[in-house]
Design a protein around this motif. Sequence first.
Motif, PDB file in Angstrom:
ATOM      1  N   PHE A 396       0.481  -1.517   0.164  1.00 47.01           N
ATOM      2  CA  PHE A 396      -0.421   0.047   0.092  1.00 47.01           C
ATOM      3  C   PHE A 396       1.174   1.485   0.146  1.00 47.01           C
ATOM      4  CE2 PHE A 396      -2.495  -3.251   2.340  1.00 47.01           C
ATOM      5  CZ  PHE A 396      -4.101  -3.167   1.288  1.00 47.01           C
ATOM      6  N   ALA A 397       0.591   2.287  -0.591  1.00 50.25           N
ATOM      7  CA  ALA A 397       1.314   3.625  -0.815  1.00 50.25           C
ATOM      8  C   ALA A 397       1.088   4.205   0.926  1.00 50.25           C
ATOM      9  CB  ALA A 397       0.646   4.892  -1.480  1.00 50.25           C
ATOM     10  N   ASP A 399       1.630   4.088   5.047  1.00 47.11           N
ATOM     11  CA  ASP A 399       2.173   3.044   5.924  1.00 47.11           C
ATOM     12  C   ASP A 399       2.601   2.261   6.443  1.00 47.11           C
ATOM     13  OD1 ASP A 399       4.260   6.131   5.950  1.00 47.11           O
ATOM     14  OD2 ASP A 399       3.305   6.301   7.748  1.00 47.11           O
ATOM     15  N   LYS A 400       3.643   1.439   6.038  1.00 47.63           N
ATOM     16  CA  LYS A 400       3.905   0.192   6.398  1.00 47.63           C
ATOM     17  C   LYS A 400       2.425  -0.408   7.958  1.00 47.63           C
ATOM     18  CE  LYS A 400       6.426  -4.231   6.538  1.00 47.63           C
ATOM     19  NZ  LYS A 400       7.902  -4.547   6.408  1.00 47.63           N
ATOM     20  N   GLY A 401       1.913  -1.197   8.222  1.00 48.55           N
ATOM     21  CA  GLY A 401       1.290  -1.562   9.025  1.00 48.55           C
ATOM     22  C   GLY A 401      -0.142  -0.843   9.112  1.00 48.55           C
ATOM     23  N   THR A 402      -0.293   0.537   8.003  1.00 46.03           N
ATOM     24  CA  THR A 402      -1.833   1.261   8.714  1.00 46.03           C
ATOM     25  C   THR A 402      -2.969  -0.249   8.206  1.00 46.03           C
ATOM     26  OG1 THR A 402      -0.717   3.361   7.562  1.00 46.03           O
ATOM     27  CG2 THR A 402      -3.233   3.393   7.198  1.00 46.03           C
ATOM     28  N   ILE A 403      -2.825  -0.547   6.752  1.00 42.95           N
ATOM     29  CA  ILE A 403      -3.570  -0.997   6.465  1.00 42.95           C
ATOM     30  C   ILE A 403      -4.592  -2.667   7.632  1.00 42.95           C
ATOM     31  CG2 ILE A 403      -5.163  -2.118   4.829  1.00 42.95           C
ATOM     32  CD1 ILE A 403      -3.912   1.110   4.411  1.00 42.95           C
ATOM     33  N   MET A 418      -7.238 -11.670  15.508  1.00 42.10           N
ATOM     34  CA  MET A 418      -6.419 -11.544  14.791  1.00 42.10           C
ATOM     35  C   MET A 418      -4.879 -11.011  15.132  1.00 42.10           C
ATOM     36  SD  MET A 418      -6.850 -13.246  10.053  1.00 42.10           S
ATOM     37  CE  MET A 418      -7.561 -11.250   9.871  1.00 42.10           C
ATOM     38  N   ARG A 419      -3.851 -11.547  14.701  1.00 37.46           N
ATOM     39  CA  ARG A 419      -2.688 -10.467  14.878  1.00 37.46           C
ATOM     40  C   ARG A 419      -2.437  -9.490  12.994  1.00 37.46           C
ATOM     41  NH1 ARG A 419       1.415 -11.685  17.453  1.00 37.46           N
ATOM     42  NH2 ARG A 419       2.177  -9.799  16.201  1.00 37.46           N
ATOM     43  N   HIS A 420      -2.117  -8.181  13.911  1.00 37.75           N
ATOM     44  CA  HIS A 420      -1.606  -7.816  12.249  1.00 37.75           C
ATOM     45  C   HIS A 420       0.432  -8.079  12.479  1.00 37.75           C
ATOM     46  CE1 HIS A 420      -0.580  -3.166  12.534  1.00 37.75           C
ATOM     47  NE2 HIS A 420      -1.072  -3.964  13.783  1.00 37.75           N
ATOM     48  N   VAL A 421       0.692  -8.568  11.161  1.00 38.48           N
ATOM     49  CA  VAL A 421       2.365  -7.684  11.014  1.00 38.48           C
ATOM     50  C   VAL A 421       1.918  -7.181   9.830  1.00 38.48           C
ATOM     51  CG1 VAL A 421       4.380  -9.284  10.812  1.00 38.48           C
ATOM     52  CG2 VAL A 421       2.813  -9.570  12.811  1.00 38.48           C
ATOM     53  N   GLY A 422       2.638  -5.616  10.480  1.00 37.62           N
ATOM     54  CA  GLY A 422       3.011  -5.021   9.380  1.00 37.62           C
ATOM     55  C   GLY A 422       1.299  -5.165   8.008  1.00 37.62           C
ATOM     56  N   ASP A 423       1.303  -5.396   6.963  1.00 33.01           N
ATOM     57  CA  ASP A 423       0.020  -5.772   6.694  1.00 33.01           C
ATOM     58  C   ASP A 423      -0.097  -6.981   6.372  1.00 33.01           C
ATOM     59  OD1 ASP A 423      -0.150  -2.968   6.226  1.00 33.01           O
ATOM     60  OD2 ASP A 423       0.832  -2.579   4.811  1.00 33.01           O
ATOM     61  N   ARG A 424       0.356  -7.859   6.911  1.00 37.67           N
ATOM     62  CA  ARG A 424       0.006  -9.211   7.151  1.00 37.67           C
ATOM     63  C   ARG A 424      -1.332  -9.332   8.048  1.00 37.67           C
ATOM     64  NH1 ARG A 424       3.191 -11.869   3.028  1.00 37.67           N
ATOM     65  NH2 ARG A 424       3.050 -14.020   4.814  1.00 37.67           N
ATOM     66  N   ALA A 458     -13.478   3.966   1.413  1.00 36.92           N
ATOM     67  CA  ALA A 458     -13.260   5.384   1.314  1.00 36.92           C
ATOM     68  C   ALA A 458     -13.233   6.593   1.843  1.00 36.92           C
ATOM     69  CB  ALA A 458     -15.296   5.045   2.428  1.00 36.92           C
ATOM     70  N   ASP A 459     -11.687   5.808   2.190  1.00 36.15           N
ATOM     71  CA  ASP A 459     -10.689   6.458   3.006  1.00 36.15           C
ATOM     72  C   ASP A 459      -9.703   6.775   2.098  1.00 36.15           C
ATOM     73  OD1 ASP A 459     -12.169   6.702   5.126  1.00 36.15           O
ATOM     74  OD2 ASP A 459     -10.760   5.643   6.366  1.00 36.15           O
ATOM     75  N   GLY A 460      -9.996   7.258   0.710  1.00 32.98           N
ATOM     76  CA  GLY A 460      -8.846   6.867   0.562  1.00 32.98           C
ATOM     77  C   GLY A 460      -7.490   6.091  -0.142  1.00 32.98           C
ATOM     78  N   LEU A 461      -7.830   5.129   0.854  1.00 34.36           N
ATOM     79  CA  LEU A 461      -6.475   4.399   1.135  1.00 34.36           C
ATOM     80  C   LEU A 461      -5.985   3.020   0.383  1.00 34.36           C
ATOM     81  CD1 LEU A 461      -6.626   4.181   5.083  1.00 34.36           C
ATOM     82  CD2 LEU A 461      -4.600   6.013   3.830  1.00 34.36           C
ATOM     83  N   PHE A 462      -6.943   2.961  -0.616  1.00 36.10           N
ATOM     84  CA  PHE A 462      -7.330   1.383  -0.990  1.00 36.10           C
ATOM     85  C   PHE A 462      -5.842   1.846  -1.918  1.00 36.10           C
ATOM     86  CE2 PHE A 462      -8.195  -2.623  -3.915  1.00 36.10           C
ATOM     87  CZ  PHE A 462      -7.892  -2.550  -3.408  1.00 36.10           C
ATOM     88  N   LYS A 463      -4.556   2.291  -2.569  1.00 31.69           N
ATOM     89  CA  LYS A 463      -3.556   2.605  -3.557  1.00 31.69           C
ATOM     90  C   LYS A 463      -2.367   1.991  -2.959  1.00 31.69           C
ATOM     91  CE  LYS A 463      -3.557   7.493  -2.398  1.00 31.69           C
ATOM     92  NZ  LYS A 463      -4.042   7.957  -1.581  1.00 31.69           N
TER      93      LYS A 463
END
Length: 463
Positions: A396-397, A399-403, A418-424, A458-463
Motif C-alpha cells: 500500500f502507499a 505507511d506499512k502497517g496502517t491497513i 487475528m494479529r497483524h504484522v505490518g500489512d500481513r 472510502a478513506d482513499g487508502l486503497f492504493k
Amino acid sequence: MSAITNHLPTAQLQALDAAHHMHPFSSGADISANGARVIISADGVTLTDSEGEKILDAMAGLWCVNIGYGRRELADVAARQMLQLPYYNTFFKTTHVPAIALAKRLADLVPGPLNHVFFAGSGSEANDTNIRLVRHYWAAKDKPEKKIIISRHNAYHGSTIGGASLGGMSGMHAQGGLPIPDISYIDEPNWYADGGDSSPDDFGLERARQLEAKIAELGEDKIAAFIAEPVQGAGGVIIPPATYWPEIQRICDAHDILLIVDEVICGFGRTGNWFGSETYGIRPDIMTIAKGLSSGYAPIGGSMVSDEIADTVANVGDFNHGYTYSGHPVASAVALENLRIIEEENIVQTVRDETGPYLAQKWKQLGDHPLVGEADIVGMMGALALSPDKSARAPFAADKGTIGLICRDFCFANNLVMRHVGDRMIISPPLVISKGDIDVLIERVVKSLDQTYEKIKADGLFK
Ligand code: PXG
C-alpha cells in the motif's frame, strides 16, 4: 452483554492496569488512553473478557495454547506436583523426577540425535543458552574463534539481550544497545515481498545461498552456527519456498556450521507434524523449544542438544550456565501431561490429516478477496498479505502497517483475535480447533476483510 460481577468494573481495572502495569511491546501512553482488553477466563478456543464478550482466539494466546484452554488434567497435575515438590533446583548434582521424566520423554519425541535437554523458563532464555553453548562447544573442540552466529533479518528469537540480538527485528535492535557482537544476518526467504519476478523455487535457493556467501565473507573458521525458525512466526508467518531448507541444510553440512532450529512456535504440532523440522526435512544440531511444550499452562522452554555437542561439552568441566527455574518441577509435570494429551488425543495427526487441510482449503479461498494479495498456510499457521494490487503483489502507499492495523481493529470488534504484522494478517489457532469453529473463524475474517476494504476505499487508502 451483562457484565461479570465478581471483579471491579472494566474501567477501574483498566485504570489500575495503566497506572501500574508496563506491557510488553506496547506504548504506555496508548494503554493509558485506550485501556487494555481485560481477559477473565477461557475455554477451548474461546476467551471471555470483562464485559462478558466471547472472543475466538485465533492466535492460541501467543502461539502457545496448542491443546486449547480449560484442560483440568493440567491443573490437577500442577496441584499434585506443588504439594509433593513445588520447587527444587537442578544445579549442584541434584535432580528430581519431573525433570528426569520430561527429559526422557523429549529425547524420545524429538527426531534425530537430539537426546539431551537443557531446560529454561522460556524461549528467550533457551536461545541465550544456545549462544553460550555453541561457543562453549567450539572452544571445547579447540576452535574458540568459531563464535559468530548467523541469523536472518526479521527473525524473532526472543526479548532477552541474547534472544533479541539473534533476532533480526530492527525495531528491537534500535532500543537498548543491540545486537551483541558476533551476530550476523542474511535476508529472510520472503518470496511474496522480495521475490520479484523469480519463481518461488529460484528465490528460495537464492536466499539460502546468501548463507554460503556470508560464510565465505566471514570465514568458515569464524562461524559457530546458523539459527532460524522453520517458518518465521512473529515476522509474519513467512512460509519458505520448498527449495529453501534443503539448501540451508546442505550448506551447514558442507561448512561445519551448527544448525540451531528455533521450534518455539513450530514445535509440538503447529505445522502438522510434531516439529517443523520434520515438515521441512531439517536435521538440527540444537532445537529451541518452549510455548507448545506446555501449551502455555506453565512457563518452560529448553534447548534440545545433539549427542555430539552434549558429549563434547560434558568432558570439559562445568558449563557455567543455568536458571533458577531450569527444569522447574511443576512446569515439567505440566509439560509432560500436555505431551500426553497431544499424543493420546492424536492432535498432531488431526491437524495434519483433517482440520489442517479443512482450514487450508478455506484459507486459500481468501486469496480471492479483493484486499488479499496472497493467502498462505501450513498446518495451523496462516497469513494473508493485504495488497491494493494482487497481480503485482504491491504494498500500500500508506505507511506499512496502517491497513493491517485497521483490519486488526475490525477483527477485535468482531470478537476475533487475528494479529497483524505490518500489512500481513496472521493466525495460529489452538490445534484443537474444530471444523465448526474454523467456519466461525473464516466468517469473522471475511467480515473483517469486507469492513476494512469498504473503509479504506472510502478513506482513499486503497492504493
Ligand atoms: N523463538 C521464537 C521463534 C519465538 O516465536 C521466542 C523464541 C521467545 O520465546 P519467549 O518464551 O521468551 O517469549 C519466541 C516468542 C509475536 C510474539 O508478536 C512472538 C513471540 C513472543 C512475543 C511476541 O508474535 N514468540
